[in-house]
Scaffold this motif. Structure first.
Motif, short mmCIF file in Angstrom:
data_model
loop_
_atom_site.label_atom_id
_atom_site.label_comp_id
_atom_site.label_asym_id
_atom_site.label_seq_id
_atom_site.Cartn_x
_atom_site.Cartn_y
_atom_site.Cartn_z
N UNK A 124 1.16 -1.19 -0.20
CA UNK A 124 0.08 0.41 -0.14
C UNK A 124 1.07 1.42 -0.01
N UNK A 125 2.25 1.01 -0.80
CA UNK A 125 2.75 2.33 -1.36
C UNK A 125 2.17 3.63 -1.60
N UNK A 126 0.91 3.41 -2.25
CA UNK A 126 0.53 4.32 -2.45
C UNK A 126 -0.01 5.36 -2.07
N UNK A 127 -0.73 4.82 -0.40
CA UNK A 127 -1.04 5.36 0.51
C UNK A 127 -0.27 6.47 1.84
N UNK A 128 0.66 6.91 0.84
CA UNK A 128 1.80 7.51 1.37
C UNK A 128 1.42 8.76 2.66
N UNK A 129 0.19 9.53 2.68
CA UNK A 129 -0.12 10.55 3.62
C UNK A 129 -0.51 9.78 5.09
N UNK A 130 -0.72 8.24 4.99
CA UNK A 130 -0.86 7.19 5.99
C UNK A 130 0.02 6.69 6.40
N UNK A 131 0.95 6.71 5.71
CA UNK A 131 1.91 5.93 6.69
C UNK A 131 1.71 5.90 7.55
N UNK A 132 2.45 5.27 8.42
CA UNK A 132 2.88 4.94 10.20
C UNK A 132 4.37 3.76 10.38
N UNK A 133 4.68 2.91 9.47
CA UNK A 133 5.68 1.90 9.46
C UNK A 133 6.65 2.58 8.63
N UNK A 134 7.85 3.08 8.96
CA UNK A 134 9.16 3.98 8.20
C UNK A 134 9.73 2.52 7.19
N UNK A 135 10.34 3.20 6.00
CA UNK A 135 10.84 1.96 5.70
C UNK A 135 12.19 1.53 6.12
N UNK A 136 12.66 2.21 7.07
CA UNK A 136 13.89 2.28 7.55
C UNK A 136 14.08 1.10 8.93
N UNK A 137 13.04 1.24 9.15
CA UNK A 137 12.56 0.51 10.53
C UNK A 137 12.34 -1.96 9.51
N UNK A 138 11.52 -1.13 8.73
CA UNK A 138 11.57 -2.40 7.62
C UNK A 138 12.71 -2.81 7.44
N UNK A 139 13.50 -1.82 7.19
CA UNK A 139 15.45 -2.30 6.28
C UNK A 139 15.91 -2.85 7.29
N UNK A 140 15.42 -2.46 8.96
CA UNK A 140 16.37 -2.60 10.19
C UNK A 140 16.37 -4.41 10.46
N UNK A 141 14.60 -4.43 9.84
CA UNK A 141 14.14 -5.76 10.43
C UNK A 141 14.68 -6.44 9.42
#
Ligand code: GDP
Ligand code: MG
Length: 175
Positions: A124-141
């Motif tokens: 759901x990368x199209x819903x940028x204005x509703x983003x709550x999970x930062x890509x950096x956190x996912x990259x780290x995990x």
């Protein structure tokens, strides 16, 4: 599909993750280049196929959808049997779906083959204005756990093809 096409490999891939993150739509985008806003829980359809040429090899991906078994521990071991790859999907607008990713990884480690290639997908990368999970956190995990990672949009189609092909390419390296 052309009968003259020679299939070099058939790879089973499973799609997992919480309910409503977009698993069925990502699969639909990759297999049929289609998207639906009112996707019902998939009944009857167990997997879809898509053939792709990766590094000169014709690979038939047989991609399995959970069809409403997303509750914790509800997915049966038969679902994982023979799977060479997994798309582990969360929704970038739903914190809980990302918090549950660790459980899904545990489930894969417990049930799937130890050499399974895992692609973590923030959908759901199209819903940028509703983003709550930062890509950096996912990259780290993903780095900690040895997973590949991509953000996608099944709606726009962005990165869906790239992510699936990357997964198939990585499977091809290990088979
Ligand atoms: P599943 O339960 O994980 O299989 O999720 P679905 O594929 O059924 O999708 C759940 C809902 O999210 C549906 O209403 C989809 O139309 C919507 N959806 C799925 N992917 C996307 C996306 O990339 N962007 C947006 N905006 N909506 C999506
Ligand atoms: Mg579904």
């Amino acid at each position: 599909e052309n009968v003259h096409d020679k299939i070099d490999y058939v790879f089973k891939v499973v799609v997992i993750g919480d309910s409503a993150v977009g698993k069925t739509q990502i699969l639909s985008r990759f297999a049929k280049n289609a998207f639906s806003f009112d996707s019902k829980s998939t009944i009857g359809v167990e997997f879809q196929t898509r053939t792709a040429t990766i590094n000169g090899k014709v690979i038939k991906a047989q991609i399995w959808d959970t069809a409403g078994q997303e509750r914790y521990r509800a997915v049966t071991s038969a679902y994982y049997r023979g799977a060479l790859g997994a798309m582990l999907v969360y929704d970038i607008t739903k914190r809980q779906s990302f918090d549950h990713v660790a459980r899904w990884v545990d489930e894969l480690r417990a049930q799937a083959d130890s050499s399974i290639v895992i692609m973590l997908i923030g959908n759901k990368g199209d819903l940028v204005d509703q983003r709550v999970v930062h890509a950096e956190d996912a990259v780290e995990f993903a780095e900690e756990q040895g997973l590949f990672f991509s953000e996608t949009s099944a709606l726009s189609g962005e990165n869906v093809e790239t992510a699936f092909c990357k997964l198939l390419e990585q499977i091809h390296r290990v088979v």
